[in-house]
Structures are given as C-alpha cells and as structure tokens.
Scaffold this motif. Structure first.
Motif, PDB file in Angstrom:
ATOM      1  N   LEU A 159       2.883  -1.320  -0.072  1.00  0.00           N
ATOM      2  CA  LEU A 159       1.573  -1.758   0.387  1.00  0.00           C
ATOM      3  C   LEU A 159       1.335  -3.246   0.159  1.00  0.00           C
ATOM      4  O   LEU A 159       0.268  -3.762   0.494  1.00  0.00           O
ATOM      5  CB  LEU A 159       0.476  -0.951  -0.325  1.00  0.00           C
ATOM      6  N   SER A 160       2.320  -3.917  -0.386  1.00  0.00           N
ATOM      7  CA  SER A 160       2.158  -5.338  -0.699  1.00  0.00           C
ATOM      8  C   SER A 160       2.161  -6.212   0.559  1.00  0.00           C
ATOM      9  O   SER A 160       1.581  -7.294   0.587  1.00  0.00           O
ATOM     10  CB  SER A 160       3.260  -5.809  -1.643  1.00  0.00           C
ATOM     11  N   ALA A 161       2.827  -5.745   1.627  1.00  0.00           N
ATOM     12  CA  ALA A 161       2.932  -6.530   2.863  1.00  0.00           C
ATOM     13  C   ALA A 161       1.970  -6.046   3.940  1.00  0.00           C
ATOM     14  O   ALA A 161       2.082  -6.430   5.098  1.00  0.00           O
ATOM     15  CB  ALA A 161       4.358  -6.480   3.383  1.00  0.00           C
ATOM     16  N   GLY A 162       1.047  -5.178   3.578  1.00  0.00           N
ATOM     17  CA  GLY A 162       0.093  -4.652   4.545  1.00  0.00           C
ATOM     18  C   GLY A 162       0.216  -3.155   4.711  1.00  0.00           C
ATOM     19  O   GLY A 162       0.905  -2.470   3.943  1.00  0.00           O
ATOM     20  N   SER A 163      -0.426  -2.635   5.713  1.00  0.00           N
ATOM     21  CA  SER A 163      -0.400  -1.203   5.980  1.00  0.00           C
ATOM     22  C   SER A 163       1.006  -0.759   6.376  1.00  0.00           C
ATOM     23  O   SER A 163       1.682  -1.444   7.144  1.00  0.00           O
ATOM     24  CB  SER A 163      -1.380  -0.860   7.111  1.00  0.00           C
ATOM     25  N   PRO A 164       1.472   0.365   5.883  1.00  0.00           N
ATOM     26  CA  PRO A 164       2.801   0.854   6.273  1.00  0.00           C
ATOM     27  C   PRO A 164       2.855   1.307   7.727  1.00  0.00           C
ATOM     28  O   PRO A 164       3.939   1.540   8.267  1.00  0.00           O
ATOM     29  CB  PRO A 164       3.033   2.029   5.321  1.00  0.00           C
TER      30      PRO A 164
END
Length: 217
Positions: A159-164
């Motif tokens: 979740l660190s780079a946005g929505s999966p």
C-alpha cells in the motif's frame, strides 16, 4: 414437614390465590408459614418476569442482521483500506479521523482508533436508540476494524505506492473508495446499526431535523 410444605408450594404456585385462600382460614396455619409462602410466590413471579424479559431481549436480535453487518464491515474496510487510505484520501466521520490519527501515529493501527473514538458516541446512542442498536453497531465496528487490520497487515498488499487496484489515480480511488465504503455504510444502517459514530448521530437526529440519514452525514 418443611419438605412436604415446599412440595405443596411448588405444585400449587400456579394457583397461588386459591392456595392462600384455603390456608389463610386455617387457625393452625401459623403466620410464619403464611409469610414465607407469600414471599416464595412473589419471588417466583419476579424470577419468571425477569427471565421472560431477558428472553424477549435476545429473541429480538436477528441472525440475518448480524450476517449483513458482517458483510457490510468487510465491504467498508475494502473501500477505505484498499482505495482511500493508500493515496491519503480521507473518509468522512470517525473513520476519516481514525485515518488521520493513524498517519500521525504510525505505530497505532487505524483499527484501534476506530474503536476508541467510536465508544463515546455509541454510549450516547445506547441512551437514545436502545441497546439493540448499540449491539448491532458495535458488532459492525468490530468487523470493520478487524477487516481493516487484516487487509493492511496480513494480506500482503503493498500500500506504500498507492491502491493495489487503481494505483495512484486519485480520481479512481475517490470514486471506487467512496462508492464501496458508501455501500458498506448503507447496509449497516439498513440492518439496524451504524458503522461510524457520525452515523449514530445521523440516525438519532436526521428525522428530528427533517433530513435523510445520507444528507445528515
């Protein structure tokens, strides 16, 4: 002697008026035993009344409501944790406040703040809407909090780079996150509870103000 009297009382307690009438006219029947019988019958009635009230209280809970609240809690957790939270979009009400606190204090999961912040409003809801509403609401919040914890820490989503699912597209995250969490909140209210403290206030005050629950929220 005492055993014999106790047996008679037990068998005739359903016809207590006749029983007392007969023995109240017998001279040999002491006032002591007469008083004991009256207390025994009254205690029996009070015990039966209390048991009946407890039985009625639990019988009013519907298994279908709990099932739908369980589903609603999971749906709400998916909308918030897989779409809104990863791109730092806020949900409304206590849910959004919990998201903010979890970002400010990363060591404490959002699920913990959900429970802590909702408690005072649910206590107020108990006084205004009754215990059944509060039990349904607490159940929904517990499922929502547990599902949030599972999705965030146990499912392995990055979740660190946005929505999966929608990545870092803010528009899509806002649309899908708002839609999904809205469905979860709507189901919760439809089946007798509230998944957020603000929704508790909405259920209580919306009708008094001539508004729908959705408009109040």
């Amino acid at each position: 002697m005492h055993i014999w009297i106790s047996t008679i009382i037990e068998n005739l307690v359903s016809s207590d008026k006749l029983f007392l009438f007969i023995f109240s006219g017998v001279d040999r029947f002491s006032e002591k035993y007469y008083t004991i019988i009256i207390e025994y019958i009254n205690n029996k009635k009070e015990g039966a009344s209390t048991l009946m009230k407890k039985s009625d209280f639990f019988s009013e809970f519907k298994p279908m409501n709990f099932l739908m609240l369980f589903i609603a809690g999971i749906i709400n957790a998916v909308g918030v944790n897989l779409f809104l939270a990863p791109v730092h979009l806020y949900d409304s009400g206590i849910s959004g406040t919990s998201m903010l606190f979890s970002w400010l204090i990363p060591a404490v999961p959002m699920s913990v703040f959900l429970i802590i912040l909702n408690v005072p409003l649910f206590v107020f809801g108990t006084k205004m809407q009754g215990m059944h509403f509060t039990v349904y609401s607490i159940f929904a919040v517990i499922i929502y909090s547990a599902a949030s914890y599972v999705l965030t820490y146990l499912c392995g989503f990055d979740l660190s780079a946005g929505s999966p699912i929608t990545k870092d597209d803010l528009l899509l995250c806002a649309i899908f996150g708002g839609l999904i969490s809205g469905v979860g909140s709507g189901l919760t209210i439809r089946f007798g509870g509230a998944i957020d403290g603000i929704e508790v206030m909405a259920v209580i005050f919306a009708k008094r103000l001539g508004l729908t629950v959705g408009n109040f929220v």
